[in-house]
Each structure stands twice: as structure tokens, then as C-alpha cells.
Motif scaffolding. Structure first.
Motif, PDB file in Angstrom:
ATOM      1  N   ILE A 141       0.840  -1.196   0.000  1.00 17.90           N
ATOM      2  CA  ILE A 141       0.000   0.000   0.000  1.00 17.90           C
ATOM      3  C   ILE A 141       0.877   1.248   0.000  1.00 17.90           C
ATOM      4  CG2 ILE A 141      -1.780   1.297   1.230  1.00 17.90           C
ATOM      5  CD1 ILE A 141      -2.586  -1.435   2.511  1.00 17.90           C
ATOM      6  N   GLY A 142       0.877   1.974  -1.114  1.00 16.36           N
ATOM      7  CA  GLY A 142       1.644   3.205  -1.224  1.00 16.36           C
ATOM      8  C   GLY A 142       0.970   4.343  -0.468  1.00 16.36           C
ATOM      9  N   ARG A 143       1.788   5.305  -0.066  1.00 16.72           N
ATOM     10  CA  ARG A 143       1.297   6.435   0.730  1.00 16.72           C
ATOM     11  C   ARG A 143       1.144   7.692  -0.115  1.00 16.72           C
ATOM     12  NH1 ARG A 143       6.136   5.205   4.556  1.00 16.72           N
ATOM     13  NH2 ARG A 143       6.823   4.449   2.539  1.00 16.72           N
ATOM     14  N   ASN A 144       0.431   8.663   0.437  1.00 13.11           N
ATOM     15  CA  ASN A 144       0.112   9.911  -0.236  1.00 13.11           C
ATOM     16  C   ASN A 144       0.981  11.027   0.335  1.00 13.11           C
ATOM     17  OD1 ASN A 144      -1.094  12.409  -0.919  1.00 13.11           O
ATOM     18  ND2 ASN A 144      -3.110  11.465  -1.112  1.00 13.11           N
ATOM     19  N   ALA A 145       1.931  11.532  -0.442  1.00 14.25           N
ATOM     20  CA  ALA A 145       2.842  12.576   0.029  1.00 14.25           C
ATOM     21  C   ALA A 145       2.110  13.878   0.337  1.00 14.25           C
ATOM     22  CB  ALA A 145       3.944  12.813  -0.988  1.00 14.25           C
ATOM     23  N   GLU A 146       1.048  14.179  -0.409  1.00 13.75           N
ATOM     24  CA  GLU A 146       0.288  15.398  -0.125  1.00 13.75           C
ATOM     25  C   GLU A 146      -0.345  15.333   1.259  1.00 13.75           C
ATOM     26  OE1 GLU A 146      -2.452  16.158  -3.316  1.00 13.75           O
ATOM     27  OE2 GLU A 146      -0.842  16.616  -4.729  1.00 13.75           O
ATOM     28  N   GLU A 147      -0.839  14.166   1.637  1.00 12.81           N
ATOM     29  CA  GLU A 147      -1.418  14.019   2.970  1.00 12.81           C
ATOM     30  C   GLU A 147      -0.346  14.129   4.042  1.00 12.81           C
ATOM     31  OE1 GLU A 147      -4.179  13.204   6.184  1.00 12.81           O
ATOM     32  OE2 GLU A 147      -4.129  14.355   4.322  1.00 12.81           O
ATOM     33  N   LEU A 148       0.846  13.607   3.787  1.00  9.47           N
ATOM     34  CA  LEU A 148       1.941  13.744   4.760  1.00  9.47           C
ATOM     35  C   LEU A 148       2.339  15.206   4.913  1.00  9.47           C
ATOM     36  CD1 LEU A 148       4.059  10.629   3.771  1.00  9.47           C
ATOM     37  CD2 LEU A 148       2.649  10.923   5.823  1.00  9.47           C
ATOM     38  N   LEU A 149       2.306  15.962   3.831  1.00 10.62           N
ATOM     39  CA  LEU A 149       2.575  17.397   3.904  1.00 10.62           C
ATOM     40  C   LEU A 149       1.502  18.094   4.731  1.00 10.62           C
ATOM     41  CD1 LEU A 149       4.293  19.845   2.985  1.00 10.62           C
ATOM     42  CD2 LEU A 149       2.877  19.922   0.918  1.00 10.62           C
ATOM     43  N   ARG A 150       0.248  17.747   4.496  1.00  2.00           N
ATOM     44  CA  ARG A 150      -0.859  18.338   5.262  1.00  2.00           C
ATOM     45  C   ARG A 150      -0.732  18.012   6.746  1.00  2.00           C
ATOM     46  NH1 ARG A 150      -5.441  17.629   7.863  1.00  2.00           N
ATOM     47  NH2 ARG A 150      -5.271  15.381   7.813  1.00  2.00           N
ATOM     48  N   ALA A 155       0.583  19.462  12.369  1.00  2.00           N
ATOM     49  CA  ALA A 155       1.409  19.276  13.565  1.00  2.00           C
ATOM     50  C   ALA A 155       2.127  20.569  13.930  1.00  2.00           C
ATOM     51  CB  ALA A 155       2.410  18.141  13.343  1.00  2.00           C
ATOM     52  N   GLN A 156       2.607  21.283  12.924  1.00  2.00           N
ATOM     53  CA  GLN A 156       3.270  22.560  13.173  1.00  2.00           C
ATOM     54  C   GLN A 156       2.291  23.580  13.746  1.00  2.00           C
ATOM     55  OE1 GLN A 156       4.854  23.250   9.211  1.00  2.00           O
ATOM     56  NE2 GLN A 156       6.897  22.574   9.848  1.00  2.00           N
ATOM     57  N   PHE A 157       1.072  23.611  13.201  1.00  2.00           N
ATOM     58  CA  PHE A 157       0.069  24.551  13.690  1.00  2.00           C
ATOM     59  C   PHE A 157      -0.262  24.276  15.154  1.00  2.00           C
ATOM     60  CE2 PHE A 157      -4.130  26.021  14.706  1.00  2.00           C
ATOM     61  CZ  PHE A 157      -4.161  27.296  14.182  1.00  2.00           C
ATOM     62  N   VAL A 165      -6.985  23.065  17.881  1.00  2.00           N
ATOM     63  CA  VAL A 165      -6.788  21.765  17.250  1.00  2.00           C
ATOM     64  C   VAL A 165      -7.323  21.819  15.819  1.00  2.00           C
ATOM     65  CG1 VAL A 165      -6.829  20.474  19.428  1.00  2.00           C
ATOM     66  CG2 VAL A 165      -8.973  20.882  18.209  1.00  2.00           C
ATOM     67  N   CYS A 166      -6.848  20.907  14.995  1.00  2.00           N
ATOM     68  CA  CYS A 166      -7.188  20.889  13.575  1.00  2.00           C
ATOM     69  C   CYS A 166      -8.209  19.788  13.286  1.00  2.00           C
ATOM     70  CB  CYS A 166      -5.928  20.644  12.740  1.00  2.00           C
ATOM     71  SG  CYS A 166      -4.670  21.910  12.973  1.00  2.00           S
ATOM     72  N   PRO A 167      -9.371  20.150  12.756  1.00  2.00           N
ATOM     73  CA  PRO A 167     -10.371  19.135  12.419  1.00  2.00           C
ATOM     74  C   PRO A 167      -9.975  18.346  11.168  1.00  2.00           C
ATOM     75  CG  PRO A 167     -11.137  21.298  11.743  1.00  2.00           C
ATOM     76  CD  PRO A 167      -9.830  21.509  12.464  1.00  2.00           C
ATOM     77  N   ALA A 168     -10.780  17.370  10.823  1.00  2.00           N
ATOM     78  CA  ALA A 168     -10.528  16.538   9.642  1.00  2.00           C
ATOM     79  C   ALA A 168     -10.350  17.400   8.399  1.00  2.00           C
ATOM     80  CB  ALA A 168     -11.691  15.562   9.434  1.00  2.00           C
ATOM     81  N   LYS A 169      -9.418  17.016   7.545  1.00  2.00           N
ATOM     82  CA  LYS A 169      -9.122  17.672   6.275  1.00  2.00           C
ATOM     83  C   LYS A 169      -8.663  19.121   6.440  1.00  2.00           C
ATOM     84  CE  LYS A 169     -12.128  14.855   3.384  1.00  2.00           C
ATOM     85  NZ  LYS A 169     -13.128  14.883   2.331  1.00  2.00           N
ATOM     86  N   TRP A 170      -8.256  19.519   7.633  1.00  4.81           N
ATOM     87  CA  TRP A 170      -7.805  20.886   7.866  1.00  4.81           C
ATOM     88  C   TRP A 170      -6.668  21.243   6.923  1.00  4.81           C
ATOM     89  CZ3 TRP A 170      -3.032  22.858   9.209  1.00  4.81           C
ATOM     90  CH2 TRP A 170      -3.002  24.206   9.571  1.00  4.81           C
ATOM     91  N   GLN A 171      -6.706  22.456   6.417  1.00  5.28           N
ATOM     92  CA  GLN A 171      -5.631  23.037   5.609  1.00  5.28           C
ATOM     93  C   GLN A 171      -5.263  24.385   6.232  1.00  5.28           C
ATOM     94  OE1 GLN A 171      -4.004  21.794   2.973  1.00  5.28           O
ATOM     95  NE2 GLN A 171      -5.217  19.957   2.720  1.00  5.28           N
ATOM     96  N   PRO A 172      -4.011  24.808   6.077  1.00  3.90           N
ATOM     97  CA  PRO A 172      -3.627  26.111   6.623  1.00  3.90           C
ATOM     98  C   PRO A 172      -4.588  27.211   6.176  1.00  3.90           C
ATOM     99  CG  PRO A 172      -1.689  24.953   5.856  1.00  3.90           C
ATOM    100  CD  PRO A 172      -2.879  24.144   5.417  1.00  3.90           C
ATOM    101  N   GLY A 173      -4.989  28.039   7.126  1.00  2.00           N
ATOM    102  CA  GLY A 173      -5.932  29.123   6.863  1.00  2.00           C
ATOM    103  C   GLY A 173      -7.377  28.748   7.137  1.00  2.00           C
ATOM    104  N   ALA A 174      -7.646  27.445   7.236  1.00  2.00           N
ATOM    105  CA  ALA A 174      -9.013  27.000   7.523  1.00  2.00           C
ATOM    106  C   ALA A 174      -9.307  27.151   9.014  1.00  2.00           C
ATOM    107  CB  ALA A 174      -9.196  25.551   7.080  1.00  2.00           C
TER     108      ALA A 174
END
Length: 187
Positions: A141-150, A155-157, A165-174
Motif C-alpha cells: 500500500i503506497g502512501r500519499n505525500a500530499e497528505e503527509l505534507l498536510r 502538527a506545526q500549527f 486543534v485541527c479538524p478533519a481535512k484541515w488546511q492552513p488558513g481554515a
């Protein structure tokens, strides 16, 4: 037992990066965020697709102050040979850590002892050397680099804004959440 909050152990390994062999130690990774990206072996099948995808996002990881470290139990010589012979891996400019003694795979608890290889494990490590995020998937099962970036951004936020805290699918600015008694049962 969870690895969240575990401090990584001291280590010293060889790496291949940009045509050079370098020694990487724990002290080299402290002070910035790091993504340790374990994969089973060089010259395999799913692994080059993952490492290529990470290579495509490497500048974005660097832009948020996060170094990417791919890790397998192969030697740095094998990393170089793979880099020189694979079109996909030739795109990799982040450090490729060699773990032939399996010290890192053991410390991050992803070693498959019977095979002498690592599981597919991704670990976001904070500047103090503590694991803040991790996921381990089965070999096929390969992983998703975009999700690891998110996840790294989240984690930084949270590290910077401890009361949010960051809810599901949180993106910076949300929108984020501030845990409180008023939120109990309201979401």
C-alpha cells in the motif's frame, strides 16, 4: 503502545544526497521538523512511486521548515546505484538514509526482523526530536505525500497554537477548534 511523543534515539548513519555521501546524526535533525519516510527496499515496485511523489513536493516540505529523510535498510552505495539507474529516483534530492544495521528501523519500531527490511512507515518528528505523527501501512500500500505534507502542517500549527486543534481535512488558513466545555456535544 503509541509512539506519539517518543523522542528518537541517538543515531549516526550514512546517506546519499545530490551525488555525495554524508553522515547524518540525530544532532543534524534537531532544531527543525523532519519527515522520516521508511520503505522496504531499493529496486522494488511501490517504493519508487512514493519517493518520486515526495521528490515532487520536496520544495514545499522545505518551505515549511521540514527536511525529508527517506530510509531503508539498504546501504548508501545501493541508494547511489538506484539513484543513478532509475528515472524516478533520479528526481530525489532529499537525503536517502542508509540503515543496514537496522538501528533506525528498530527505534521507529518498523523493522520486519524476518526479512531485514522496514515496514512502510512515515513519521513527522518535531524540532525537539519527538514523534508527533506517524502512519504505518502494509507493504503493498503506497502512501500519499500530499497528505503527509498536510499532516506536517497540522502538527506545526498545533505546536504553535497549543489552545487550538485541527479538524478533519484541515488546511492552513481554515477554521480550527478551541476545545472547551462549550463545544462538548456541539460538533
Amino acid at each position: 503502545m503509541s509512539l506519539i511523543g517518543k523522542e528518537i534515539s541517538d543515531f549516526s548513519v550514512q546517506s546519499y544526497q545530490n551525488g555525495e555521501f554524508k553522515t547524518i546524526t540525530k544532532s543534524d535533525v534537531l532544531g527543525k521538523w523532519g519527515l522520516f519516510f521508511f520503505y522496504p527496499a531499493d529496486f522494488t515496485f511501490v517504493c519508487p512511486t512514493e519517493l518520486e511523489e515526495l521528490a515532487g513536493l520536496y520544495e514545499q516540505f522545505q518551505g515549511i521548515g521540514c527536511e525529508v529523510y527517506s530510509v531503508s535498510c539498504d546501504t548508501h552505495f545501493v541508494h547511489k546505484a538506484w539513484h543513478d539507474s532509475s528515472e524516478r529516483i533520479s528526481k530525489v534530492t532529499y537525503p536517502m538514509l542508509a540503515d543496514p544495521t537496522q538501528a533506525l528501523a528498530k527505534d521507529f519500531e518498523v523493522l520486519i526482523e524476518a526479512d531485514g527490511m522496514a515496514e512502510r512507515g512515515a513519521f513527522v518528528v518535531d524540532p525537539s526530536g519527538k514523534i508527533q505523527v506517524y502512519e504505518v501501512t502494509a507493504g503493498g500500500i503506497g502512501r500519499n505525500a500530499e497528505e503527509l505534507l498536510r499532516l506536517t502542517k497540522a502538527a506545526q500549527f498545533v505546536a504553535e497554537h497549543g489552545d487550538q486543534v485541527c479538524p478533519a481535512k484541515w488546511q492552513p488558513g481554515a477554521e480550527t477548534l478551541k476545545p472547551s466545555l462549550d463545544l462538548v456535544g456541539q460538533l
